[in-house]
Write a protein that holds these residues in place. Structure first.
Motif, PDB file in Angstrom:
ATOM      1  N   PHE A 178       0.693  -1.280   0.196  1.00  0.00           N
ATOM      2  CA  PHE A 178       0.070  -0.092  -0.077  1.00  0.00           C
ATOM      3  C   PHE A 178       0.876   1.234   0.137  1.00  0.00           C
ATOM      4  N   ASN A 232      -4.911  -6.379   1.154  1.00  0.00           N
ATOM      5  CA  ASN A 232      -6.008  -6.763   2.245  1.00  0.00           C
ATOM      6  C   ASN A 232      -6.541  -5.382   2.940  1.00  0.00           C
ATOM      7  N   TYR A 233      -7.846  -5.484   2.413  1.00  0.00           N
ATOM      8  CA  TYR A 233      -8.306  -4.003   2.942  1.00  0.00           C
ATOM      9  C   TYR A 233      -8.458  -4.097   4.412  1.00  0.00           C
ATOM     10  N   ASN A 234      -8.758  -5.044   5.117  1.00  0.00           N
ATOM     11  CA  ASN A 234      -8.889  -5.004   6.645  1.00  0.00           C
ATOM     12  C   ASN A 234      -7.607  -4.748   7.579  1.00  0.00           C
ATOM     13  N   LYS A 283      -6.970  -1.036   6.413  1.00  0.00           N
ATOM     14  CA  LYS A 283      -7.853  -0.019   7.411  1.00  0.00           C
ATOM     15  C   LYS A 283      -7.527   0.167   8.684  1.00  0.00           C
TER      16      LYS A 283
END
Length: 417
Positions: A93, A212-214, A217
């Protein structure tokens, strides 16, 4: 026996982190005679201003996610697969985000550059500034992982090699080839980028790249509230040189930058100990070793006071011996700047507690207020008293920030009782 082992780990890592982190200001200190004898105050002022801006842009390219790596590494220590996925998500990211934002900044270089610079040319310095900010942002991630793993020896080795490479190349560029500060900045970018490639490659076994979004976030919810804290730290420490560039000569900025460079040795000494303190403090708290955790904070406080008091006369004498005649007035700025750095060292103590509790909002609030104070005082005083106004602003901001963070820390303690 277990307690003794933990103490020895903290002591050993504190010493190693101190050695490793002090290499960065050490290069500045060693290079001072070269900078102040082979560069004019105006050239050194330009170099210092660009380096200062790198610190600011690095904050926004990284989004403080290196702090999330240090904090959440321990959450997945029992599950190596999940830990690799977490670290891989953050690395990927940051690479995508920082690269995209860097290209956007370069596209808008004329618009943004005209706001930042009044005397310094936009070309080539804006592009060099963005490139250095990008490479430094990426470098922060592998160093954060090394810290979390408490691999202090690796931390020292990597810092030593990077520092030595920069120092040797700078001497070659400035003294032997007389190529100017543009080539100095370019060489620093190349060395930093090569270091990123080597360190990230060596850490592949700890990473599983994904988005991985989680995980992302979770880390952003932790790190974004830290942005005002980190950005304000930059504002208090460095924004004065950007503001000075609009009101005083680059010669005055060069003199001020020498004083800041010398005084920074003290704060980086504190930061290096803090690098060992934070992961050790978090680990002790998670193991319910509260008394041991509090004890290392008290030791840190004693170190701050003793070294800070000794630093004032030593730094003044050393500066007189090291710098060229054009920079000698920097000596009289040192006492106030060193006192401000002592206060910053004390500030790290309640921050460690709030960092463990994930109360980053309280940290951000105190830092934001102090940063706003810094900007207001700088703009109020610098046009009239020049670099003295910048010194007063730095000292006042550190006092306000430390008072506010201690109030937040005591309030948390009260809430628990």
């Amino acid at each position: 026996m277990r307690k003794r082992m933990k103490k020895s780990i903290f002591l050993r890592n504190s010493i190693l982190y101190t050695v490793g982190s002090m290499l960065t200001p050490l290069i500045g200190f060693i290079m001072l005679p070269i900078y102040t004898n082979y560069l004019t105050p105006s050239e050194y002022g330009t170099l210092s201003t660009i380096t200062t801006l790198v610190g600011m842009f690095q904050v926004f390219l990284l989004l403080s996610l290196h702090g999330a790596v240090t904090r959440f590494y321990f959450e997945y220590v029992e599950n190596s697969k999940e830990q690799r996925e977490y670290l891989g998500a953050i690395y990927l990211f940051v690479i995508i985000f920082s690269t995209t934002l860097s290209f956007l900044l370069i596209t808008l270089k004329n618009q943004i550059g005209s706001l930042l610079f009044s005397i310094i040319p936009i070309d080539p310095y804006f592009i060099l500034m963005v490139a250095l900010s990008w490479s430094n942002a990426l470098l922060a991630l592998p160093f954060a992982l090394i810290r979390a793993q408490e691999r202090a020896g690796m931390f020292v080795l990597a810092n030593f090699l990077i520092t030595l490479s920069i120092m040797v190349l700078n001497v070659y560029i400035i003294v032997i080839k007389d190529l100017g500060i543009e080539k100095v900045l370019l060489s620093q970018f190349l060395i930093t980028f090569i270091a990123v490639l080597i360190l990230v490659s060596s850490q592949f076994k700890y990473l599983k790249f994904n988005l991985n979004y989680n995980f992302i976030k979770l880390s952003l919810l932790f790190s974004i509230p830290l942005l005002p804290h980190v950005a304000s730290g930059w504002i208090i420490k460095s924004s004065d040189r950007v503001i000075l560039e609009k009101f005083v000569s680059l010669t005055d900025i060069g003199v001020y930058a020498v004083a800041v460079q010398v005084s920074m040795v003290l704060i980086i000494f504190y930061q290096s100990i803090n690098s060992a303190l934070v992961p050790r403090y978090i680990k002790l708290m998670k193991d319910n070793q509260v008394l041991e955790a509090e004890k290392i904070l008290k030791i840190f406080k004693i170190i701050i006071f003793c070294t800070g008091i000794l630093a004032i006369p030593i730094s003044m004498i050393a500066t007189r011996l090291l710098v060229g005649e054009d920079f000698i007035n920097a000596v009289w700025l040192l006492p106030a700047l060193l006192i401000a750095n002592m206060i910053k060292g004390i500030y790290y103590i309640p921050v460690a507690k709030l960092f463990y509790d994930s109360r980053t909002g309280a940290i951000a609030t105190s830092s934001t207020i102090a940063a706003i104070t810094n900007i207001v005082v700088n703009f109020s005083l610098i046009p009239y008293i020049g670099i003295i106004g910048a010194v007063i602003s730095t000292l006042l901001s550190e006092i306000i920030r430390t008072i506010l963070i201690y109030i937040a820390s005591k309030q948390k303690k009260y809430d628990r009782s």
